[in-house]
Design a protein around this motif. Structure first.
Motif, short mmCIF file in Angstrom:
data_model
loop_
_atom_site.label_atom_id
_atom_site.label_comp_id
_atom_site.label_asym_id
_atom_site.label_seq_id
_atom_site.Cartn_x
_atom_site.Cartn_y
_atom_site.Cartn_z
N PHE A 118 3.98 1.22 2.43
CA PHE A 118 3.65 0.35 3.54
C PHE A 118 3.80 -1.12 3.18
CE2 PHE A 118 1.23 4.21 4.00
CZ PHE A 118 1.28 4.50 5.35
N ARG A 176 2.11 -3.33 5.14
CA ARG A 176 0.69 -3.57 5.37
C ARG A 176 0.05 -2.22 5.67
NH1 ARG A 176 3.51 -6.83 8.27
NH2 ARG A 176 3.75 -8.98 7.63
N SER A 177 -1.19 -2.06 5.31
CA SER A 177 -1.81 -0.74 5.44
C SER A 177 -2.05 -0.34 6.89
CB SER A 177 -3.13 -0.71 4.66
OG SER A 177 -4.00 -1.71 5.15
N ALA A 178 -2.03 -1.27 7.82
CA ALA A 178 -2.30 -0.94 9.22
C ALA A 178 -1.04 -0.56 10.01
CB ALA A 178 -2.98 -2.12 9.90
N GLU A 179 0.12 -0.57 9.37
CA GLU A 179 1.36 -0.30 10.06
C GLU A 179 1.89 1.09 9.74
OE1 GLU A 179 4.14 -3.28 8.95
OE2 GLU A 179 3.17 -4.83 10.15
N ARG A 180 3.03 1.39 10.35
CA ARG A 180 3.76 2.60 9.98
C ARG A 180 4.40 2.38 8.61
NH1 ARG A 180 7.63 3.42 14.97
NH2 ARG A 180 7.46 1.18 14.95
N ASP A 237 0.85 -1.19 0.00
CA ASP A 237 0.00 0.00 0.00
C ASP A 237 0.88 1.24 0.00
OD1 ASP A 237 -2.32 1.45 0.01
OD2 ASP A 237 -2.82 1.09 2.12
#
Length: 114
Positions: A57, A59-63, A42
């Motif tokens: 990214f 993963r989209s949920a990380e920094r 992402d």
């Protein structure tokens, strides 16, 4: 009734820093190669008054794993481009985008054995 106000009133616009077409093409080319290699999934682009930032990214949920920043105010000092790591450390700074992207592009190189 001598006051005339122009309609509609428009406030002065602030300048916005952005990537030009060639810069964005080079960054997106690298992004596409990193996605096909399975490293990134992402991205995000933030265009502000002081800087334009491309974040990549895993993963989209990380920094973001890497941030590529363009700060024109630093053009005559350290260079307007910066590569920033996941922890916020400045990994590379310079005047040219190509030199900033080199450490990330090296990750794509694979050793071929005979």
């Amino acid at each position: 009734m001598t006051n005339v106000t122009p309609f509609p009133f428009q406030a002065p616009r602030a300048e916005q820093t952005a990537f030009d077409r060639l810069e964005l093409q080079r960054i997106m080319d690298l992004y596409g190669r990193m996605v096909s290699a399975g490293h990134w999934r992402d991205y995000a682009i933030d265009l502000g008054r002081e800087a334009a930032v491309f974040s990549a990214f895993r993963r989209s949920a990380e920094r973001p794993e890497y941030r590529i920043e363009k700060r024109p105010s630093l053009r005559h000092r350290q260079g307007m481009w910066a590569l920033i790591g996941e922890t916020g450390n400045i990994l590379k700074r310079g005047a040219e985008l190509q030199g900033i992207l080199a450490p990330v592009e090296r990750r794509l190189l694979k050793i071929v054995r005979d």
